[in-house]
Write a protein that holds these residues in place. Structure first.
Motif, PDB file in Angstrom:
ATOM      1  N   GLU A   1       0.876  -0.932   0.211  1.00  0.00           N
ATOM      2  CA  GLU A   1      -0.099   0.347   0.114  1.00  0.00           C
ATOM      3  C   GLU A   1       0.477   1.342   0.215  1.00  0.00           C
ATOM      4  N   ASP A   2       2.215   1.485   0.475  1.00  0.00           N
ATOM      5  CA  ASP A   2       3.312   2.261   0.462  1.00  0.00           C
ATOM      6  C   ASP A   2       3.935   2.585  -0.431  1.00  0.00           C
ATOM      7  N   THR A   3       3.538   1.495  -1.647  1.00  0.00           N
ATOM      8  CA  THR A   3       4.144   2.089  -2.616  1.00  0.00           C
ATOM      9  C   THR A   3       2.919   2.560  -3.733  1.00  0.00           C
ATOM     10  N   LEU A   4       2.161   2.616  -3.756  1.00  0.00           N
ATOM     11  CA  LEU A   4       0.759   2.559  -3.983  1.00  0.00           C
ATOM     12  C   LEU A   4       0.697   4.293  -3.857  1.00  0.00           C
ATOM     13  N   LEU A   5       0.336   4.748  -2.337  1.00  0.00           N
ATOM     14  CA  LEU A   5       0.526   5.912  -1.881  1.00  0.00           C
ATOM     15  C   LEU A   5       1.984   7.011  -1.736  1.00  0.00           C
ATOM     16  N   ALA A   6       2.816   6.155  -2.415  1.00  0.00           N
ATOM     17  CA  ALA A   6       3.528   6.701  -2.815  1.00  0.00           C
ATOM     18  C   ALA A   6       4.255   7.638  -4.732  1.00  0.00           C
ATOM     19  N   ALA A   7       3.616   5.977  -5.855  1.00  0.00           N
ATOM     20  CA  ALA A   7       2.931   6.855  -7.018  1.00  0.00           C
ATOM     21  C   ALA A   7       1.721   7.998  -6.590  1.00  0.00           C
ATOM     22  N   LEU A   8       0.772   8.321  -6.108  1.00  0.00           N
ATOM     23  CA  LEU A   8       0.054   9.071  -5.876  1.00  0.00           C
ATOM     24  C   LEU A   8       0.706  10.653  -5.611  1.00  0.00           C
ATOM     25  N   ARG A   9       1.624  10.386  -5.089  1.00  0.00           N
ATOM     26  CA  ARG A   9       1.988  11.740  -5.143  1.00  0.00           C
ATOM     27  C   ARG A   9       2.925  12.822  -5.880  1.00  0.00           C
ATOM     28  N   LEU A  10       3.499  11.338  -6.795  1.00  0.00           N
ATOM     29  CA  LEU A  10       4.434  11.673  -8.429  1.00  0.00           C
ATOM     30  C   LEU A  10       3.371  12.890  -8.852  1.00  0.00           C
ATOM     31  N   PRO A  11       3.587  13.609  -9.419  1.00  0.00           N
ATOM     32  CA  PRO A  11       3.786  14.511 -10.497  1.00  0.00           C
ATOM     33  C   PRO A  11       2.590  13.846 -11.609  1.00  0.00           C
ATOM     34  N   GLY A  12       1.980  14.756 -11.933  1.00  0.00           N
ATOM     35  CA  GLY A  12       1.038  13.877 -13.055  1.00  0.00           C
ATOM     36  C   GLY A  12      -0.189  13.124 -13.031  1.00  0.00           C
TER      37      GLY A  12
END
Length: 295
Positions: free
Chosen positions: A105-116
């Protein structure tokens, strides 16, 4: 009719755009003590709300909680850029695996923070609607009406209870009135007995003795106190039914009632009347306790 200082009132409204709740609680207090919790956008209305509460509630420790929240449908929707999110997730996941880190889940959260990844507001969503003070103000009035109705209902119960205590004092005073002639007879008999003893002495001064007797009789006379006490009880009952708040006035009358009861007890010099006086004091204490909760 009496009004209680203790009260509770709540008003609630739900619309397609927001929900709003006004909750007011009040407890006993010698003065008006206001505590307000308002939404940020209503901070400039604090003085107006305080004036409304002061005018309507007059006295008590009052807490107002005003909550406003937007419904889910009223919030501007945010949509995802699905392709960008999948690409970002795979890249973050690959980097995590290379570093030997756990992916989840932390991986998905990190991806959500990326620009775009987050595409921003959905232009098809309903625009946010402004909430005006004019449409929220009736909620304050509604909550005030409900807390005042609560106070009236509580005051009605207090009225019945307190007047019951007043009636108990009246009954005890009537018993004092019935017993007083017997007390006076007993006092007269004691005086006559002492008179016989004193007259037999050589130094008996009839004039001096007469003065002492008059002083003694006056000291034991409770006629004026009985009259004043019954008048205070009548005044108390009349005050209870006044339309304006009467808590402080009733407290003053209670003090006068207590003063007359104490004087009757101290002057009577009679055990039966003393017992009746103790009963009246007990009823008066009950009255004073309830008056603390009267507006």
């Amino acid at each position: 009719m009496l009004l209680s200082m203790t009260g509770y009132g709540i008003a609630h409204r739900e619309t397609d755009h927001y929900t709003a709740t006004v909750e007011i609680k009040s407890l006993n207090s010698k003065t008006l003590d206001l505590s307000l919790r308002l939404p940020r956008f209503l901070q400039d209305r604090e003085l107006e709300i305080r004036n409304l509460l002061a005018k309507s509630l007059i006295r008590g420790k009052v807490n107002l909680n005003f909550e406003v929240s937007r419904t889910a449908g009223a919030r501007a929707a945010t949509i995802f850029n699905r392709e960008a999110l999948l690409t970002a997730f795979q890249e973050v996941k690959a980097i995590a695996q290379e570093l030997g880190l756990h992916t989840g889940e932390d991986t998905l959260l990190a991806a959500l923070r990326l620009p775009g990844v987050l595409a921003g507001p959905d232009q098809t969503a309903e625009p946010e609607v402004e909430i005006t003070w004019e449409e929220l103000l009736p909620l304050v009035h509604e909550a005030l009406e409900r807390i005042n109705q609560f106070r009236r209902d509580e005051g009605h119960a207090l009225t019945t209870e307190i007047l019951g205590y007043i009636d108990h004092i009246r009954v005890a005073l009537a018993d004092v009135e019935r017993h007083d002639p017997t007390r006076i007879t007993q006092v007269r008999q004691r005086l006559q007995s002492h008179l016989g003893e004193l007259a037999a002495t050589e130094n008996f001064n009839a004039s001096r003795f007469e003065q002492e007797v008059l002083y003694y009789i006056e000291k034991l006379d409770i006629a004026e106190e009985k009259v004043r006490l019954i008048n205070h009880l009548h005044y108390f009952t009349e005050t209870v039914y006044l339309p304006e708040p009467t808590g402080k006035k009733l407290a003053f009358i209670s003090q006068e009632i207590g003063r007359e009861i104490n004087t009757i007890g101290s002057k009577a010099n009679d055990s039966t009347i003393q017992h009746l006086v103790v009963g009246m004091k007990e009823e008066l204490e009950k009255i004073k306790e309830q008056i603390n909760n009267i507006l």
